[in-house]
Design an enzyme around this catalytic site. Sequence first.
Site, PDB file in Angstrom:
ATOM      1  CG  ASP A  58       8.795 -76.302 -73.630  1.00 13.09           C
ATOM      2  OD1 ASP A  58       9.633 -75.459 -73.295  1.00 13.09           O
ATOM      3  OD2 ASP A  58       8.515 -77.315 -72.963  1.00 13.09           O
TER       4      ASP A  58
ATOM      5  CB  ALA B 232      28.692 -84.942 -84.956  1.00 10.37           C
TER       6      ALA B 232
ATOM      7  CB  THR C  69      30.860 -83.305 -92.567  1.00  5.90           C
ATOM      8  OG1 THR C  69      29.662 -84.063 -92.391  1.00  5.90           O
ATOM      9  CG2 THR C  69      32.034 -84.238 -92.741  1.00  5.90           C
TER      10      THR C  69
END
Lengths: 676, 599
Positions: free
Chosen positions: A301, A373, A375
């Site tokens: 990852d 979330a 703007t």
Amino acid sequence: MADKKKSKAIWDVKIVRSAILQSLLKLNPRKMMGNPVMFVVEVGSVVTTLLLFRAHSSFSFNLQITLWLWFTVLFANFAEAMAEGRGKAQAETLRKARAETMARRLLPGGGEEMVASAKLRSGDEVLVVAGEFIPGDGEIFEGIASVDESAITGESAPVIREAGGDRSAVTGGTRVLSDQIKVRITSDPGSTFLDRMIALVEGAERQKTPNEIALNILLAGLTIIFLLAVVTLQPFAIYSGSPQTVFVLVSLLVCLIPTTIGGLLSAIGIAGMDRLVQHNVLAMSGRAVEAAGDVNTLLLDKTGTITLGNRQASEFIPAPGITAAQMADAAQLSSLADETPEGRSIVVLAKTQYGLRGRELAAHEAVFVPFTAQTRMSGVNLDGREIRKGAVDAIIKYLQQHGTVLPKDVQASVETIARSGGTPLVVAENRRALGVIHLKDIVKGGMRERFTQLRAMGIKTVMITGDNPLTAAAISREAGVDDFLAEATPKDKMDLIRREQAEGKLVAMTGDGTNDAPALAQADVGVAMNSGTQAAKEAGNMVDLDSNPTKLIEVVEIGKQLLMTRGALTTFSIANDVAKYFAIIPAMFAATFPVLNVLNIMHLKTPESAVLSAVIFNALIIIALVPLALRGVAYRARSAEALLRRNLLIYGVGGLIAPFIGIKLIDVLITGIHLA
Amino acid sequence: MTANGWIQIIVFLGLILAVTKPLGIFMARVFSRERTFLDPVMRPVERLLYRMTGVDEDHEMRWTEYALTMLLFSGVSMLLLYAIERSQQLLPWLNPQHLPAVAPALAFNTAASFTTNTNWQNYGGESTMSYLTQMVGLAYHNFASAAVGIALAIAFIRGIARREKETIGNFWVDMTRATLWLLLPMCVIGALLLVSQGVVQNLKPYDTVKLVEPQQIQKTGPDGKPMVGQDGKPVMDTVATQTIAQGPVASQEAIKELGTNGGGFFNANSAHPFENPTPFSNYLEMFFIFAIPAGLTYTLGRMTGSQRHGWAVWAAMAVLFLTGVTTAYWAEAHGNPLLSGVDQRTSLAQPGGNMEGKEVRFGIADSTLFATITTDASCGAINGWHDSYTPLGGMVPLVNIMLSETVFGGVGAGLYGILIYVVLAVFIAGLMVGRTPEYLGKKIEAYDVKMAMLVTLVFPFIILVLTAISSVAGFGTSSISNPGPHGLTQILYAFTSMAGNNGSAFGGLNGNTLWYNTAGAMTMLVGRFFMIIPMLAIAGNLAKKKYVPPSLGTFPVTTPLFTVLLVGVILIVGALTFFPALSLGPILEHLQMVAGKTF
């Protein structure tokens, strides 16, 4: 490093003392049967012991041979007991954590009752409050708490565990420090995580791995061949008019059969497991450790493994007509209240590059605008200044609302940053774009070198990331991985593993979330993070207690080291036989055929001293190699060709030469003190 | 040792090197059923054969079916030969010398011997076998057993090359194609070349000729011992005539070498002037022995897609070959140290060195070269008496066979023999690179190791156990002709030669006894089939496995380092197994000879 902290001196007095006792108990023939090579030595020892008082030949010689044969068996047992002892010592610390506790079991109808933790069954629900031990492995279904997991991980900093998401698993024996949680128990007593761990490190549940079985067959086969060579030698000797005593024949047999590797084989296996535990990795089976050595492809990852967890501001690129200092000032102001790592890094960059110190804002009328979330911007309103920072499209929208647009140059900078794999953040003040902040993924130090080493070993590394392909390509270039999977979904990951496996490759990966579970189960080596969900832990075949994904590389190295140690000692053991022939064969027949003394190239003093020296060398070499078996052979990341050349030289050629020197030295010594 | 000798040895290896690739490619094409230039002639014959026998050429066999078919074929063939031997006096054809039926124990031994490609001979061909037996019985087996060997090697190669497949080919097809495309055409050419050198090919009864110079020889009494008169003087007899054996030799000679069979038409084998008349025929025969085994290494590389691995195996064989021939040549060229007063130097007038038991027309170099080749390969033809070699020179053929005849080796048998060593070498050393050992992309696991160890075990087991019994039991020691270590070597050589399916005789040992005939026959059968079955099991198991693509981390099987490793494993496994026996045989004899004691 965790392994430094935990590794013990090889000859720990307490472990040695208990290993000596264990090596005697292990003489039980039923236990010895599992190891055909050493079983033959034990049978040989019994035979010579029985014949000791009936033989007509030199009693002193026969006695010494018999004793050294017994020592050979004991030394092999000692090696195994040492490995087990070290594992036990590790288990002891774990066991302390398993002390009986009382648990508050939640009753179906509401309310709770106190029960012993040992009575809890899978499916029970318990309440754990601050200060209490968690009674068993389970999953939090309600609440959030900080938990002290130092009993397992050795890490003293508490960790947060909460219901839902990927941090919901808790381990029995760890302690809740604050708050309270409701836990659904997921394992029955005796099969908890801790129990399995203890059983594994103690070697109690150790099953022979596929590779070990194959090696055992080889060793058994060699033993039969040498048994043949020695048994048929007596008729040849009778034909030649110089029959041999049983003592000499058994000595030859024991010297020839691969006692060195036979005696150390199980110790090597246990020690490999032990080394993993020292790295705070728990393997569910020895098979998994072996598979780790065979891995062809590593899925890593990006975040946390290849890069530091967070992106950091690395550069301010001002718009035309704006100075860098101006822009840095605005950027810092907008980020003062931003507690995200990115936000903090902007403050720090402004401070280090432009000397802008954190300012006291209480005097001003500062109103911070938090990130939402909707703007997708954050910023500050301060003394009439309206500073905003955010993603490009968010700022464009913001500017449009106020009737302005993003300058061309700024747009160009944004694109340059994106292409280079960075994340652009645009800063605007009073409807005017000031410039772009370059947020960059920081590749962990030393990763590039490690990937180069892995490549030299023939292991391909694939970076898994949720980033877009452009960003992913840039980072993978910088980190030096071989390939990347961008915008990866769990399904993509799964498909990649299947694809690699279809080509015959073995794949290793790490994961922590429940959505990683299928991939973890599909991968040949799946290392679950201890901080991950129960589902992930169940799916993988290893658990990293430190939850450090980079450790996958060390796991691979430990697997390889385990196999290399076995191969090296096998080669060494077989190569040793050449010298032993040159010691024993002339000694056997020199009395009848003095010309055969030409083969006595070590010039061993007498036939007795020659046989005895070979037997003593054969016994002592087991002890001498115990540290090597426990530590593993020196490991270097190189190509197979280079590794083979190096190991063949050390253990093959070295194995040919070493016994010539060793046997000669022992001969000088024992003839010097008149033992033979 | 002379420059001439060395040049012949080096040129020989050069010729083998040259034939490896073309022959290897040809064989790969033949067994992959691709088109070759022989198809217009052979394909109709092949189809006709399949139609007559009901063989479905597209049918693929699992290793078990392959093994079973091979066993059945060999068993029936063996019975057929036994029947011919036992009834040759009754059969109306081709028995101009009216030779009687072969005795049961000897017939059994010979049947086993030719079926297993050993060609150990407890008889003299010209005095035992009718022309019919030679042609229909023995020559048939020379072709059949060689074709079986090649088929098995190809099956093993397929096992390595195939991925996740259950089958390893069709035994009938492999065997038929080996015969039609490979053995027959080459033998026709070989036989013609041999005839050009003077090898006979006829069905005439034996000639009797008058000696130019009648000879006086000691008479042999009814007890088989030389007769001595009452005055203590030997009873002499004058011999004025000589019988010269005839027969269809050339046709059998070519396959004798090409199929690494080695069973001579005459008792003297390739030392007989009618089998091997000239230095050229000698060179040709040696070339024929190594040609197919060398070519198969290339076939291995081609069919598995790793040509460099094929060459690495070839190189390991070449190293062992050169080591052997150098030792033998050196030992024989230096002659016998005890004959210090005799001029043993090489000169224009004499070959020098130890010429006892060697043909003057071949000399030291070509005799030792032949001895090395015939024992490297599991051929067993001889052009000199190994028994008369110096102890170290004679040890070379013995050790060659003890290395399981992997130095080029028997047709097919050499390749699958060395591949078993490859599996072991890969497993022992493979762990040292930190991966589960892999061989050309196939993991070597417990089952493969078990079968490889079985193959490795069978060989020393029969040799050592039977030699041990023979060395202490009266029925064993009564056959040896020299006491001391030399006698032990004779027994050891016999069982080694039979177990290795070599068939060369050290000489000196009377093998035509109930014990040696029976034990020998069993040794040959076990030495062949008990090694083939686990070998095929590995092939079947490898074919089923997944292919792991090579990477830098993969154990290298294509490099000089691998060649060194393979040679090391072959030498060490061989040496560790047989060193005690050798030390009381040839090594002891050599040391005693140096010290002035002979047997």
